[in-house]
Design a protein around this motif. Structure first.
Motif, short mmCIF file in Angstrom:
data_model
loop_
_atom_site.label_atom_id
_atom_site.label_comp_id
_atom_site.label_asym_id
_atom_site.label_seq_id
_atom_site.Cartn_x
_atom_site.Cartn_y
_atom_site.Cartn_z
N SER A 17 21.32 54.27 -17.24
CA SER A 17 20.86 54.20 -18.65
C SER A 17 21.61 52.95 -19.51
O SER A 17 21.60 52.64 -21.16
CB SER A 17 20.53 55.07 -20.05
OG SER A 17 19.32 56.24 -19.07
N GLY A 239 12.03 55.12 -30.17
CA GLY A 239 13.53 55.98 -31.04
C GLY A 239 13.37 55.92 -32.55
O GLY A 239 13.81 55.93 -32.91
N GLY A 245 18.09 57.62 -31.87
CA GLY A 245 16.49 57.89 -30.80
C GLY A 245 16.45 56.45 -30.03
O GLY A 245 15.75 56.77 -28.23
N ALA A 248 17.84 57.55 -26.58
CA ALA A 248 17.21 58.57 -26.24
C ALA A 248 16.12 57.85 -25.29
O ALA A 248 15.72 59.05 -23.91
CB ALA A 248 16.13 60.05 -26.76
#
Length: 307
Positions: A17, A239, A245, A248
């Motif tokens: 990520s 997000g 967001g 995430a």
């Protein structure tokens, strides 16, 4: 799946990520200021190329990260000048620069090494366990035994959120993305702000590319970003244009990518080709479900013209 496999999957999710998160934060700055971040892919690729070549030539990975940010920022300058100053179409310009950097990086890679693509092998930076925290059961190895660049990526989320919501500069940037005429009437320069936002976004995306080349792969190959810039833009939309967001969204895509890499080793009865499709299928599904209620910055894509 036992606990060790779950912990390994979670740690891999965070690592995978990280390049997406750098690029997503860069895309967020660009789009909040009113410029579509279609060119983030080219900025990531420029960062990966610049970082890998610099680290290979000078034998210094830290310098590679710094110059990768510079490489991404240079592409950001090109996009910013074309879209903000010259009022070129943002979508077309972003796609054109993506193709330009893809070809240019391949050309330079061969030109710098006598006409053939070299095999670049770099030693990725080792993990930096955080004292005490890395010894915590289960979450310690997952969260606190990561490379330093991973900590930096996730630590940036809070400052970016605070800058956008709590500072005058952040208010001006958001105002330019919503109503550049009102921002101009209040004494701000929308063109300058948009250019700075795109260049800063380019530097962050360049760092994301460097993470991919120097930390994840340990080298550079043609087109190695392979659509990750577009995944980062999708994470921003998922997000809803907030830093938390976007983080995430990056973690969701990182999880699917990590699962793809480990599925075959676990003996799951799923084709490798299907698993390779999963991150992109998930992105399409999320975008299809969210796009009906997502609210873009009101002035995104609209050039500012002084009257």
């Amino acid at each position: 799946m036992d606990l060790s496999q779950i912990a390994d999957l979670a740690a891999a999710t965070i690592r995978i990520s990280t390049p997406l998160l750098f690029a997503a934060l860069g895309a967020l700055l660009s789009e909040k200021a009113g410029t579509f971040a279609v060119g983030i892919e080219s900025m990531m690729l420029a960062g990966a190329f610049t970082g890998a070549i610099s680290a290979f030539a000078f034998g210094n990975v830290a310098l590679g990260f710094v110059l990768a940010a510079l490489g991404g920022a240079i592409i950001g300058c090109l996009l910013a000048f074309a879209t903000a100053r010259c009022r070129a179409d943002q979508m077309v310009t972003g796609l054109a620069v993506n193709v330009l950097v893809l070809g240019l990086s391949s050309f330079l890679l061969r030109g710098l090494f006598g006409g053939r693509a070299p095999v670049i092998r770099l030693t990725p930076p080792s993990a930096r366990p955080l004292p005490l925290l890395s010894d915590l059961p289960v979450i310690g190895p997952v969260l606190f035994r990561q490379p330093a660049i991973v900590y930096l990526a996730f630590a940036l989320v809070v400052p970016v959120a605070l800058i956008l919501t709590k500072t005058r500069a952040g208010l001006a940037l958001r105002a330019v993305g919503e109503n550049p005429d009102a921002a101009f009437a209040a004494g701000n320069d929308p063109i300058r702000i948009r250019m700075l936002a795109v260049v800063a976004g380019g530097a962050l995306a360049g760092l994301g590319g460097a993470v991919l080349a120097l930390q994840e792969v340990g080298g550079f190959t043609d087109g190695m970003t392979n659509g990750r810039g577009f995944m980062a833009v999708a994470a921003v939309l998922v997000g809803r244009w907030t830093p938390v967001g976007a983080m995430a969204g990056c973690l969701i895509f990182g999880f699917v990518s990590a699962l793809e890499l480990r599925a075959q080793g676990w003996g799951l009865p799923v084709s490798s080709y299907v698993m390779q499709m999963m991150p992109y299928c998930l992105a399409l599904a999320l975008l299809a479900g969210i796009s009906r209620t997502a609210r873009l910055p009101a002035a995104i894509g609209n050039p500012f013209i002084r009257h």
